[in-house]
Scaffold this motif. Structure first.
Motif, PDB file in Angstrom:
ATOM      1  N   MET A 121     -60.683 -28.871 -24.234  1.00 32.09           N
ATOM      2  CA  MET A 121     -60.124 -27.578 -23.848  1.00 32.09           C
ATOM      3  C   MET A 121     -59.709 -27.533 -22.371  1.00 32.09           C
ATOM      4  SD  MET A 121     -59.175 -24.796 -25.192  1.00 32.09           S
ATOM      5  CE  MET A 121     -59.997 -24.301 -26.675  1.00 32.09           C
ATOM      6  N   THR A 122     -60.168 -28.475 -21.573  1.00 36.25           N
ATOM      7  CA  THR A 122     -59.772 -28.493 -20.162  1.00 36.25           C
ATOM      8  C   THR A 122     -58.312 -28.908 -19.986  1.00 36.25           C
ATOM      9  OG1 THR A 122     -60.620 -30.744 -19.949  1.00 36.25           O
ATOM     10  CG2 THR A 122     -62.087 -28.947 -19.298  1.00 36.25           C
ATOM     11  N   VAL A 123     -57.770 -29.642 -20.927  1.00 34.56           N
ATOM     12  CA  VAL A 123     -56.386 -30.115 -20.810  1.00 34.56           C
ATOM     13  C   VAL A 123     -55.385 -28.958 -20.769  1.00 34.56           C
ATOM     14  CG1 VAL A 123     -54.582 -31.512 -21.900  1.00 34.56           C
ATOM     15  CG2 VAL A 123     -56.910 -32.362 -21.763  1.00 34.56           C
ATOM     16  N   PRO A 124     -55.413 -27.991 -21.710  1.00 33.22           N
ATOM     17  CA  PRO A 124     -54.464 -26.886 -21.590  1.00 33.22           C
ATOM     18  C   PRO A 124     -54.700 -26.041 -20.348  1.00 33.22           C
ATOM     19  CG  PRO A 124     -55.954 -26.488 -23.427  1.00 33.22           C
ATOM     20  CD  PRO A 124     -56.198 -27.876 -22.946  1.00 33.22           C
ATOM     21  N   ALA A 125     -55.952 -25.941 -19.909  1.00 37.05           N
ATOM     22  CA  ALA A 125     -56.235 -25.186 -18.685  1.00 37.05           C
ATOM     23  C   ALA A 125     -55.613 -25.868 -17.469  1.00 37.05           C
ATOM     24  CB  ALA A 125     -57.737 -25.030 -18.499  1.00 37.05           C
ATOM     25  N   LEU A 126     -55.680 -27.181 -17.419  1.00 38.41           N
ATOM     26  CA  LEU A 126     -55.073 -27.909 -16.297  1.00 38.41           C
ATOM     27  C   LEU A 126     -53.546 -27.807 -16.316  1.00 38.41           C
ATOM     28  CD1 LEU A 126     -57.309 -31.098 -16.209  1.00 38.41           C
ATOM     29  CD2 LEU A 126     -57.261 -29.217 -14.566  1.00 38.41           C
ATOM     30  N   TYR A 127     -52.955 -27.915 -17.504  1.00 36.58           N
ATOM     31  CA  TYR A 127     -51.502 -27.772 -17.595  1.00 36.58           C
ATOM     32  C   TYR A 127     -51.060 -26.358 -17.222  1.00 36.58           C
ATOM     33  CZ  TYR A 127     -50.372 -32.360 -19.461  1.00 36.58           C
ATOM     34  OH  TYR A 127     -50.181 -33.697 -19.608  1.00 36.58           O
ATOM     35  N   ALA A 128     -51.818 -25.348 -17.637  1.00 35.28           N
ATOM     36  CA  ALA A 128     -51.476 -23.968 -17.282  1.00 35.28           C
ATOM     37  C   ALA A 128     -51.594 -23.748 -15.785  1.00 35.28           C
ATOM     38  CB  ALA A 128     -52.381 -22.995 -18.038  1.00 35.28           C
ATOM     39  N   ALA A 129     -52.644 -24.298 -15.170  1.00 34.05           N
ATOM     40  CA  ALA A 129     -52.802 -24.152 -13.725  1.00 34.05           C
ATOM     41  C   ALA A 129     -51.687 -24.872 -12.977  1.00 34.05           C
ATOM     42  CB  ALA A 129     -54.162 -24.694 -13.297  1.00 34.05           C
ATOM     43  N   ALA A 130     -51.326 -26.046 -13.442  1.00 34.51           N
ATOM     44  CA  ALA A 130     -50.267 -26.799 -12.764  1.00 34.51           C
ATOM     45  C   ALA A 130     -48.906 -26.134 -12.939  1.00 34.51           C
ATOM     46  CB  ALA A 130     -50.220 -28.229 -13.290  1.00 34.51           C
ATOM     47  N   THR A 131     -48.615 -25.659 -14.136  1.00 34.57           N
ATOM     48  CA  THR A 131     -47.300 -25.092 -14.405  1.00 34.57           C
ATOM     49  C   THR A 131     -47.156 -23.683 -13.838  1.00 34.57           C
ATOM     50  OG1 THR A 131     -47.182 -26.377 -16.438  1.00 34.57           O
ATOM     51  CG2 THR A 131     -45.640 -24.564 -16.221  1.00 34.57           C
ATOM     52  N   TYR A 132     -48.017 -22.786 -14.303  1.00 36.10           N
ATOM     53  CA  TYR A 132     -47.882 -21.386 -13.909  1.00 36.10           C
ATOM     54  C   TYR A 132     -48.410 -21.143 -12.496  1.00 36.10           C
ATOM     55  CZ  TYR A 132     -47.342 -21.116 -18.964  1.00 36.10           C
ATOM     56  OH  TYR A 132     -46.946 -21.327 -20.248  1.00 36.10           O
ATOM     57  N   GLY A 133     -49.457 -21.852 -12.119  1.00 29.10           N
ATOM     58  CA  GLY A 133     -50.002 -21.698 -10.772  1.00 29.10           C
ATOM     59  C   GLY A 133     -49.040 -22.153  -9.697  1.00 29.10           C
ATOM     60  N   THR A 134     -48.321 -23.239  -9.957  1.00 28.45           N
ATOM     61  CA  THR A 134     -47.337 -23.724  -8.993  1.00 28.45           C
ATOM     62  C   THR A 134     -46.215 -22.719  -8.824  1.00 28.45           C
ATOM     63  OG1 THR A 134     -47.823 -26.012  -9.560  1.00 28.45           O
ATOM     64  CG2 THR A 134     -45.728 -25.594  -8.490  1.00 28.45           C
ATOM     65  N   ALA A 135     -45.757 -22.144  -9.909  1.00 33.68           N
ATOM     66  CA  ALA A 135     -44.666 -21.164  -9.823  1.00 33.68           C
ATOM     67  C   ALA A 135     -45.102 -19.917  -9.053  1.00 33.68           C
ATOM     68  CB  ALA A 135     -44.198 -20.789 -11.221  1.00 33.68           C
ATOM     69  N   VAL A 136     -46.304 -19.437  -9.338  1.00 33.99           N
ATOM     70  CA  VAL A 136     -46.796 -18.235  -8.646  1.00 33.99           C
ATOM     71  C   VAL A 136     -47.063 -18.537  -7.177  1.00 33.99           C
ATOM     72  CG1 VAL A 136     -48.744 -16.628  -8.530  1.00 33.99           C
ATOM     73  CG2 VAL A 136     -47.723 -17.186 -10.731  1.00 33.99           C
ATOM     74  N   LEU A 137     -47.684 -19.673  -6.897  1.00 31.49           N
ATOM     75  CA  LEU A 137     -47.981 -20.043  -5.518  1.00 31.49           C
ATOM     76  C   LEU A 137     -46.701 -20.283  -4.726  1.00 31.49           C
ATOM     77  CD1 LEU A 137     -50.442 -20.566  -3.703  1.00 31.49           C
ATOM     78  CD2 LEU A 137     -50.248 -22.973  -4.312  1.00 31.49           C
ATOM     79  N   GLY A 138     -45.713 -20.905  -5.354  1.00 30.27           N
ATOM     80  CA  GLY A 138     -44.435 -21.130  -4.676  1.00 30.27           C
ATOM     81  C   GLY A 138     -43.714 -19.835  -4.373  1.00 30.27           C
ATOM     82  N   ASP A 139     -43.843 -18.863  -5.248  1.00 32.61           N
ATOM     83  CA  ASP A 139     -43.235 -17.561  -5.007  1.00 32.61           C
ATOM     84  C   ASP A 139     -43.956 -16.831  -3.879  1.00 32.61           C
ATOM     85  OD1 ASP A 139     -41.410 -15.467  -5.520  1.00 32.61           O
ATOM     86  OD2 ASP A 139     -42.941 -14.423  -6.704  1.00 32.61           O
ATOM     87  N   ALA A 140     -45.271 -16.943  -3.830  1.00 31.50           N
ATOM     88  CA  ALA A 140     -46.053 -16.249  -2.807  1.00 31.50           C
ATOM     89  C   ALA A 140     -45.892 -16.887  -1.425  1.00 31.50           C
ATOM     90  CB  ALA A 140     -47.526 -16.236  -3.201  1.00 31.50           C
ATOM     91  N   LEU A 141     -45.867 -18.217  -1.372  1.00 35.14           N
ATOM     92  CA  LEU A 141     -45.809 -18.917  -0.088  1.00 35.14           C
ATOM     93  C   LEU A 141     -44.391 -19.226   0.376  1.00 35.14           C
ATOM     94  CD1 LEU A 141     -48.693 -21.503  -0.520  1.00 35.14           C
ATOM     95  CD2 LEU A 141     -48.762 -19.304   0.643  1.00 35.14           C
ATOM     96  N   GLY A 142     -43.471 -19.185  -0.517  1.00 30.03           N
ATOM     97  CA  GLY A 142     -42.106 -19.609  -0.181  1.00 30.03           C
ATOM     98  C   GLY A 142     -41.917 -21.051  -0.600  1.00 30.03           C
ATOM     99  N   ASN A 143     -40.694 -21.442  -0.742  1.00 24.81           N
ATOM    100  CA  ASN A 143     -40.380 -22.773  -1.234  1.00 24.81           C
ATOM    101  C   ASN A 143     -39.538 -23.489  -0.197  1.00 24.81           C
ATOM    102  OD1 ASN A 143     -40.256 -24.916  -2.951  1.00 24.81           O
ATOM    103  ND2 ASN A 143     -38.793 -24.003  -4.362  1.00 24.81           N
ATOM    104  N   GLY A 144     -40.106 -23.679   0.990  1.00 24.17           N
ATOM    105  CA  GLY A 144     -39.373 -24.248   2.106  1.00 24.17           C
ATOM    106  C   GLY A 144     -38.794 -25.632   1.861  1.00 24.17           C
ATOM    107  N   GLY A 145     -39.582 -26.536   1.378  1.00 21.57           N
ATOM    108  CA  GLY A 145     -39.114 -27.902   1.160  1.00 21.57           C
ATOM    109  C   GLY A 145     -38.827 -28.221  -0.281  1.00 21.57           C
ATOM    110  N   ASN A 146     -38.652 -27.216  -1.106  1.00 22.57           N
ATOM    111  CA  ASN A 146     -38.410 -27.374  -2.541  1.00 22.57           C
ATOM    112  C   ASN A 146     -39.531 -28.169  -3.208  1.00 22.57           C
ATOM    113  OD1 ASN A 146     -37.112 -26.911  -4.914  1.00 22.57           O
ATOM    114  ND2 ASN A 146     -35.671 -28.599  -4.695  1.00 22.57           N
TER     115      ASN A 146
END
Length: 104
Positions: free
Chosen positions: A51-76
């Motif tokens: 069950m950790t596998v879908p949690a890791l994929y969700a954190a990597a996929t959705y977390g990156t998008a949310v974090l990139g939106d919050a911090l800005g995407n300076g270097g793409n």
């Protein structure tokens, strides 16, 4: 004498037919990796992956998008991380049933 390989519990197949694998891998690729967490959640419910596998994929996929939106995407950097996650998820989805054998 018992053999752990012969006495192992039965495990469900992830894909019933080859075209199911094609559809799921294509869906992961065409959705840019956004459908990877639901695919691996289904695999975890079938006990193909932990069950950790879908949690890791969700954190990597959705977390990156949310974090990139919050911090800005300076270097793409968001696009790079999402591309790596997409490639990893597609390869992982393609090899989910490689150890499954008929009669087990």
């Amino acid at each position: 004498m018992s053999n752990p390989y012969l006495d192992a519990p039965l495990r469900a197949r992830m894909y019933a037919k080859t075209w199911h694998k094609l559809v799921w891998v294509s869906a992961v690729v065409l959705s840019a990796g956004l459908l990877a967490p639901p695919l691996f959640f289904i695999a975890a419910k079938k006990r193909v992956v932990p069950m950790t596998v879908p949690a890791l994929y969700a954190a990597a996929t959705y977390g990156t998008a949310v974090l990139g939106d919050a911090l800005g995407n300076g270097g793409n950097w968001v696009g790079g991380i999402l591309a790596l996650t997409l490639i990893t998820a597609a390869a992982h989805a393609a090899i989910l049933d490689t150890d499954w054998k008929t009669g087990r």
